[in-house]
Write an enzyme that holds these catalytic residues in place. Structure first.
Site: not given
Ligand code: AMP
Ligand code: MG
Length: 491
Positions: A94, A129, A180, A187, A256-257, A266
């Protein structure tokens, strides 16, 4: 926690169709304001095409919107729920650090998601965070805009604001929020989520929504959900072929990407390949090379199989029949991808028509490039402009033989030499965002607050098929080789 609506409207004309979907698909959000937002980069042409006023976007209130301190008129902020296979392992995810403001309806009637990335914690944040650091957000801005310039379907970047707050990563870094813009944020993982935890009706509602939003031309197709699957597969086959043709390595092809719209989404540890090698991996977390350049088509097929699985209840009342339909559709991916890729490669070599031996002509060139560690982009430039210097590959007898074959092949088509060269010019970019150039731009921006290096880079990347003299220096090779350069997950 507040939710204040900005009084100045910079041209926002938002709809919230996602908020009308079953409630389990999202959580409505309150805002998490940041201390002192400042716009550091903004995308003028994109703002214009969205119907937004650049001056008002950058005004104090406009900036408050881009920082998630206030909402624009008509916005119903929410975080989307989704799941995903991350490096092969299924997880509930999410939007952990993103907020969907709504869908901007452009002056020409198009619909785009407007999402703030780095906007604070959400119910899906898990341990995170909810914030983002400036470097990775600028990186996403550069690479996504470069992809757009290269003609690869992609989400786009409207703006980056700094928050005036620090985020703690390995060290303290400046916090930032990226705006964005996406055809949607649907997805593969959105379907996986609802298929695992939702009801049949919810799954159908999501599928109907996806059809309506991205593939409205059903054209009397008797099985709309099979049509949905086939269209998504077609879109990915075209997209991944484009990635391969420009040497783009996504780095985290988790389910998810993978966007159902067919856009690249992403930008984390992604980067472009220098010397041609299918095993190229840049991401520091991809220790086994799962998402290596040469694996991308297979991984896409794997992800699409996960999408197909989540659609099974909709494909047929009889689940074994459904599985057959799904398998059949997914198995088409390889051929669809290959056709897209071959068509693109023919263009890169100036070929207008098809011949049986084209495939081996292309594969043999790639094999030589690998053997002689030739730069992928620059080799095609050398062929385009018939410049024989500066390339070790050229000294090899095998290459001379290949070159003769290619020349003979060109001679067998109707098109003139000039027409071939024109095709090659428009199919082989003068430059890609070279890793060292991206780093240089990020360093200047993050360390010195100097955005001029990034602006210049964005400028030359905007039209990589222009082949201007300014682009030449940006095409030069980095000092480091692929093996040394490492990218880190954008957090
Ligand atoms: P991503 O690697 O950007 O595709 O992120 C994978 C998952 O981690 C997604 O659900 C993002 O919303 C969550 N996520 C990544 N960085 C953070 C962060 N700093 N705080 C909270 N959720 C994060
Ligand atoms: Mg992602």
């Amino acid at each position: 926690m507040t939710t204040r609506t900005a009084t100045i409207n910079a041209g926002w004309h938002l709809d919230n169709s996602y908020a009308r979907l079953p409630k389990s698909l999202f959580t409505r959000l309150k805002l998490n304001p940041v201390r002192s937002p400042k716009v550091v980069i903004i995308n003028q042409p994109l703002a214009k095409s969205l119907g937004l006023d650049l001056k008002e976007l950058q005004s104090t209130e406009g900036t408050e919107v881009l920082a998630g301190n206030q909402i624009p008129e008509g916005s119903l902020p929410l975080a989307q729920a989704y799941a995903g296979h991350q490096f092969g392992h299924f997880t509930l995810l999410g939007d952990g650090r993103a907020l969907l403001l709504g869908e901007q309806i452009t002056p020409t009637g198009e619909r785009f998601d407007i999402q703030l990335k780095g906007s604070g914690r959400t119910p899906y944040s898990r341990g995170g965070d909810g914030r983002a650091a400036l470097g990775p957000m600028l990186r996403e801005y550069i690479i996504s805009e470069a992809m757009y310039g290269l003609g690869v379907a992609t989400t786009r970047s409207l703006a980056v604001v700094t928050t005036g707050e620090a985020v703690i990563r390995e060290t303290h870094e400046s916090g930032a929020i990226l705006t964005r813009v996406a055809a949607s944020h649907l997805r593969v993982g959105t379907f996986q989520y609802i298929s695992k935890w939702g009801s049949f009706d919810e799954l159908r509602a999501l599928a109907d929504y996806t059809l309506q939003r991205h593939f409205p031309d059903l054209d009397g197709h008797e099985n709309p959900y099979l049509f949905l699957l086939q269209e998504v597969i077609k879109g990915q086959a075209a997209l991944i072929a484009k990635w391969q043709l420009v040497g783009f390595i996504h780095g985290v092809m988790n389910t998810d990407n993978m966007a159902l719209s067919g856009e690249t989404i992403d930008y984390g540890p992604c980067a472009f390949m220098d010397n041609y090698d299918p095993a190229t991996v840049f991401s520091s977390i991809d220790t086994h090379g799962r998402y290596a350049y040469g694996n991308q088509p297979d991984i896409a097929a794997w992800n699409l199989a996960r999408f197909a699985e989540s659609l099974l209840p909709l494909l047929h009342v009889n689940q074994s029949q459904a599985a057959l339909l799904a398998e059949d559709a997914v198995s088409d991916f390889t051929m669809l991808y290959r056709n897209n890729w071959l068509a693109g490669m023919r263009k890169k070599l100036g070929l207008f028509n098809k011949e049986m031996e084209d495939e081996s002509l292309i594969e043999d060139l790639l094999a030589l490039m690998k053997k002689y560690r030739a730069d992928y982009i620059n080799t095609f430039l050398v062929l385009t402009f018939d410049k024989t210097e500066d390339i070790s590959l050229y000294a090899a007898i095998e290459f001379t033989q290949w070159y003769k074959r290619w020349q003979a092949r060109l001679g067998r088509q109707q098109a003139s030499k000039a027409e071939s060269q024109q095709l090659m010019r428009s199919s082989n970019p003068a430059l890609i965002p070279r890793n060292h150039r991206v780093e240089e731009a990020l360093q200047a921006a993050v360390k010195q607050g100097d955005y001029s290096v990034m602006e210049k880079l964005l400028n030359v990347l905007a039209d990589p098929y222009a082949h201007t003299s300014k682009q030449v220096e940006y095409a030069l090779l980095p000092k480091q080789s692929n093996g040394v350069y490492k990218t880190f997950c954008g957090t």
